[in-house]
Design an enzyme around this catalytic site. Structure first.
Site, PDB file in Angstrom:
ATOM      1  N   GLU A 220      -9.721  -6.137   1.490  1.00 11.84           N
ATOM      2  CA  GLU A 220      -8.624  -6.567   2.361  1.00 11.84           C
ATOM      3  C   GLU A 220      -8.843  -8.023   2.744  1.00 11.84           C
ATOM      4  O   GLU A 220      -9.696  -8.341   3.577  1.00 11.84           O
ATOM      5  CB  GLU A 220      -8.581  -5.690   3.615  1.00 11.84           C
ATOM      6  CG  GLU A 220      -7.561  -6.116   4.658  1.00 11.84           C
ATOM      7  CD  GLU A 220      -7.733  -5.376   5.976  1.00 11.84           C
ATOM      8  OE1 GLU A 220      -7.396  -5.973   7.027  1.00 11.84           O
ATOM      9  OE2 GLU A 220      -8.204  -4.215   5.976  1.00 11.84           O
TER      10      GLU A 220
ATOM     11  N   LYS B  66      -4.206   2.924  10.277  1.00 10.50           N
ATOM     12  CA  LYS B  66      -5.434   2.241  10.686  1.00 10.50           C
ATOM     13  C   LYS B  66      -5.651   2.473  12.185  1.00 10.50           C
ATOM     14  O   LYS B  66      -4.846   2.052  13.008  1.00 10.50           O
ATOM     15  CB  LYS B  66      -5.281   0.746  10.388  1.00 10.50           C
ATOM     16  CG  LYS B  66      -6.363  -0.149  10.969  1.00 10.50           C
ATOM     17  CD  LYS B  66      -6.033  -1.600  10.646  1.00 10.50           C
ATOM     18  CE  LYS B  66      -6.899  -2.575  11.420  1.00 10.50           C
ATOM     19  NZ  LYS B  66      -6.583  -3.981  11.105  1.00 10.50           N
TER      20      LYS B  66
END
Length: 215
Positions: free
Chosen positions: A43, A134
């Site tokens: 990421e 998340k």
């Protein structure tokens, strides 16, 4: 199928490296070190200047490695999400939920992982098609909070970020998280240029997640 394949790779790996860096070069070196250690989910955060260029560079480098998945993080709005997707980002992560970003990602079948803390936020994210939510910041509650969330939302796929380290990563997995996002505790050695240490940490995270899943 593209979205399914990306999600499958991230879930199989179980760890997403959150790459923050002071330069594009450092971000790329961190990413290589993580991948060498077995963390194939990268990421690249948009706090990195030129994050879209980093994404393009990594995708070009690993174009013959179908296991590596490169995504964008710290995506605060739909404009940034669009830039990330045009750069080739294979998934998009935000610190909070954004309706327009969710719609855009759904349109292009890119997995969207919004940061949520409350049940209300998580429910909304699910309504807008988030396959993985998340849990952020994970340090605010800790691994035990996952069980509380799983009560009313047993169908949710949680990925905690913030507060995940080598001491507690197995607890997050055992309590029901499908994956974890790891930043500072993994990439900190980059500050001294010790990228080999990042690779060692990556292997340790992968081993701990694998062991926790086998219990």
């Amino acid at each position: 199928m593209k979205k399914f394949n990306i999600l499958s790779k991230l879930l199989d790996c179980g760890v997403v490296a959150v790459v923050r860096a002071d330069s594009q070069e450092e971000a790329i070196k961190i990413s290589h070190a993580c991948i060498e250690g077995g963390i194939i989910g990268i990421e690249v955060t948009f706090t990195v200047n030129g994050a879209d260029e980093v994404i393009k560079t990594l995708l070009a480098h690993y174009e013959n490695n179908s296991n590596v998945v490169i995504g964008a993080g710290t995506v605060l709005d739909v404009t940034t999400a669009r830039i990330a997707i045009l750069a080739g980002a294979q998934f998009v992560v935000s610190p909070s939920f954004d309706e327009e970003t969710a719609k855009l990602c759904n349109l292009y079948q890119i997995p969207y992982m919004p940061g949520c803390m409350t049940i209300t936020e998580m429910k909304r994210a699910l309504e807008y098609g988030s396959d993985i939510v998340k849990f952020f910041p994970g340090s605010g509650f800790g691994p035990d909070f996952v069980k509380a969330v799983k009560g009313p939302l047993p169908q949710i796929n949680l990925m905690p970020t913030g507060g995940v380290d080598l001491e507690n990563v197995d607890e997050w997995i055992k309590n029901g998280c499908v994956a974890v996002g790891v930043g500072g505790s993994l990439v900190a050695p980059a500050k001294t240029g010790d990228f080999a240490r990042i690779t060692e940490y990556a292997r340790e995270y992968m081993n701990k997640v694998k062991t926790a899943r086998e219990v």
